[in-house]
Design an enzyme around this catalytic site. Structure first.
Site, PDB file in Angstrom:
ATOM      1  N   TYR A  56      22.853   0.748   7.716  1.00 40.49           N
ATOM      2  CA  TYR A  56      22.169   1.809   8.476  1.00 40.49           C
ATOM      3  C   TYR A  56      22.203   3.084   7.664  1.00 40.49           C
ATOM      4  CZ  TYR A  56      20.304   0.755  13.021  1.00 40.49           C
ATOM      5  OH  TYR A  56      19.474   0.345  14.016  1.00 40.49           O
TER       6      TYR A  56
ATOM      7  N   GLU B 152      20.186   6.313   8.576  1.00 35.62           N
ATOM      8  CA  GLU B 152      19.308   7.351   9.132  1.00 35.62           C
ATOM      9  C   GLU B 152      19.470   8.647   8.359  1.00 35.62           C
ATOM     10  OE1 GLU B 152      19.942   7.629  13.340  1.00 35.62           O
ATOM     11  OE2 GLU B 152      19.163   5.604  13.665  1.00 35.62           O
TER      12      GLU B 152
ATOM     13  N   LYS C 247      -0.611  -4.612  -0.352  1.00 32.07           N
ATOM     14  CA  LYS C 247      -1.972  -5.105  -0.597  1.00 32.07           C
ATOM     15  C   LYS C 247      -2.197  -5.164  -2.118  1.00 32.07           C
ATOM     16  CE  LYS C 247      -3.714  -3.692   3.916  1.00 32.07           C
ATOM     17  NZ  LYS C 247      -2.832  -2.680   4.527  1.00 32.07           N
TER      18      LYS C 247
ATOM     19  N   THR D 144      -0.098   1.369   2.290  1.00 41.33           N
ATOM     20  CA  THR D 144       0.826   0.257   2.465  1.00 41.33           C
ATOM     21  C   THR D 144       1.265  -0.161   1.063  1.00 41.33           C
ATOM     22  OG1 THR D 144      -1.073  -1.223   2.543  1.00 41.33           O
ATOM     23  CG2 THR D 144      -0.068  -0.631   4.645  1.00 41.33           C
TER      24      THR D 144
ATOM     25  N   ASP E 156      -6.185   7.457   3.549  1.00 47.58           N
ATOM     26  CA  ASP E 156      -5.426   6.206   3.696  1.00 47.58           C
ATOM     27  C   ASP E 156      -5.935   5.272   2.609  1.00 47.58           C
ATOM     28  OD1 ASP E 156      -4.589   3.666   4.346  1.00 47.58           O
ATOM     29  OD2 ASP E 156      -5.086   3.816   6.476  1.00 47.58           O
TER      30      ASP E 156
ATOM     31  N   ARG F 206       6.030  -5.839   2.437  1.00 50.14           N
ATOM     32  CA  ARG F 206       5.297  -5.320   3.593  1.00 50.14           C
ATOM     33  C   ARG F 206       5.937  -3.993   3.994  1.00 50.14           C
ATOM     34  NH1 ARG F 206       1.376  -7.933   6.651  1.00 50.14           N
ATOM     35  NH2 ARG F 206       1.321  -9.245   4.821  1.00 50.14           N
TER      36      ARG F 206
END
Ligand code: DSN
Length: 422
Positions: A63, A65, A238, A235, A209, A244
């Site tokens: 974790y 954060e 692609k 992203t 984008d 991903r």
């Protein structure tokens, strides 16, 4: 060798097969499926084993954060290393001033941009879904069209290409607070500079984008939205060929707003294993082989498009400048759904897609969308694209002919067998 300890038990290697044979089998089956289909969905790709290794690493246990050197949990010395590597590499690759690598995927990344720059109810312009835009560019069924007020822009009816004059007029009459550029199903080059100038002239933020074309931009095969665009998302899975996920890049003046929107605004702990894989993907994208790969994607798309058109297929805008194309099936008497199903039956994977000014609905539209990132990763070149075009047309001409479809499937399997991977 990995040893996993759960309480008193020790599970040996081959653990997935032992612990969960059903999932292990599904993964094996999916690998075989991927190897035995011609995969033409333009938003997919095949990652390297190095990317897979980072994604499957023990960073998933952590974790973290917060951001490097400002976290809300201890034990961050190695998480900080990979996050800083990913940030620095993305800055160099794109020429970005600020990078946030934590978004879980493209839609959450775009959501963070809206959250940072707009208030609910604000007006913005985005490309209509049917004309190539993404769900998150203002579609009525997405948060972007529910929480904010989209003014859609469209392609020109004759050329089926973007009409920057019409976009400017619309911006002048609507005075949006933001203009979104970029697309998921637009086969032509986008002039990000022109859109940024229009945004500037009406006092709107510019947001690009570039999810589909990020790899092409790195390779200088498509105009870049840097350094002028205010905020850019992409992203990473692609044409970039990474895990991903997604990243947000912006001018320094928006850095604090963007970072706060991602965490704590929308997300909790970042996915450190995925972020490690993003760093690996960016390192791969700095290599000369990556540039050659992107060049071949475009050469393959052009070869596939020319052969399809020579065989009588109508392509939206009559061609492509990038990695994808849209087949307009209206003159063939079949729908996008029928075409997708027939191609699935011969092991060619595509997705049905709306075409500009489509009178049909998204679940059974008038077109299909195909692209070359996966077949290019497999090593296929222009000659194979010609073969694929012929196989597609034969399948579309024989959707009710089981015997012919069986013959096509055997040829597809033969082609796949010549280009193995994993
Ligand atoms: N859903 C993706 C695509 O297929 O284009 C975009 O996020």
């Amino acid at each position: 060798m990995f040893h996993f300890y759960y309480g008193v038990g020790r599970i040996q290697p081959n653990n997935l097969k032992h612990i969960d044979p059903a999932v292990a089998q599904a993964i094996e089956n999916e690998k075989n499926r991927q190897m035995n289909v011609i995969e033409l969905i333009p938003s997919e790709n095949l990652v390297s084993t190095a990317v897979l290794e980072a994604m499957g690493s023990i960073f998933t246990n952590k974790y973290s954060e917060g951001y490097p050197h400002k976290r809300y949990y201890g034990g961050q010395e190695f998480v900080d290393v990979v996050e800083e590597l990913a940030i620095e590499r993305a800055k160099r690759l794109f020429g970005a001033e600020h990078v946030n690598i934590q978004p879980y995927s493209g839609s959450p990344a775009n959501m963070a941009v809206y959250f940072a720059l707009l208030n609910p109810g604000d007006k913005f312009m985005g490309m209509s879904l049917a004309h190539g835009g993404h769900l998150t560019h203002g579609s009525a069924v997405s948060f972007s069209g529910i929480l904010y007020r989209q003014i859609p822009y469209c392609v020109d009816k004759e050329t089926e290409m973007m009409d920057y004059g019409a976009l400017k007029k619309l911006a002048e009459s609507e005075r949006p607070k933001m203009i979104v550029s970029g697309a998921s199903a637009y086969p032509r080059e986008i002039d990000f500079k022109a859109i940024d100038e229009i945004a500037d002239s009406v006092g709107a933020y510019s947001f690009a984008d570039i999810a589909h074309i990020a790899g092409l931009i790195i390779a200088n095969l498509h105009k870049s939205p840097f350094p002028f665009t205010d905020v850019v998302t992409t992203t990473t899975h692609k044409t970039l060929r990474g895990p991903r996920g997604a990243i947000i890049m912006c001018k320094q003046e928006f850095a604090e707003k963007i970072d706060k929107a991602v965490f704590p605004g929308l997300q909790g702990g970042p996915h450190d294993h995925i972020n490690a894989a993003k760093a690996v993907c960016f390192a791969e994208a700095m290599k000369p082989e990556f540039i050659e790969y992107q060049k071949q994607i475009v050469k393959n798309a052009k070869a596939l498009a020319s052969e399809l058109m020579a065989l009588g297929v109508k392509l939206v805008s009559n061609g492509t400048d990038n990695h994808l194309m849209l087949l307009d099936l209206r003159n063939r008497g079949i729908t996008g759904k029928q075409a997708e199903t027939a191609l699935d039956e011969v092991n060619i994977t595509v997705n049905k897609n709306m075409i500009p000014f489509d009178e049909r609905k998204p679940y059974d539209p008038s077109g299909i969308r195909i692209g070359t990132p996966v077949v290019t990763t497999r090593g296929m070149k222009e000659n194979e694209m010609k073969e694929i075009a012929k196989l597609i047309v034969r399948a579309l001409d024989n959707i009710n002919n089981a015997h012919e479809k069986q013959k096509i499937k055997e040829e597809v399997l033969g082609l796949c067998g010549r280009f193995p991977f994993y």
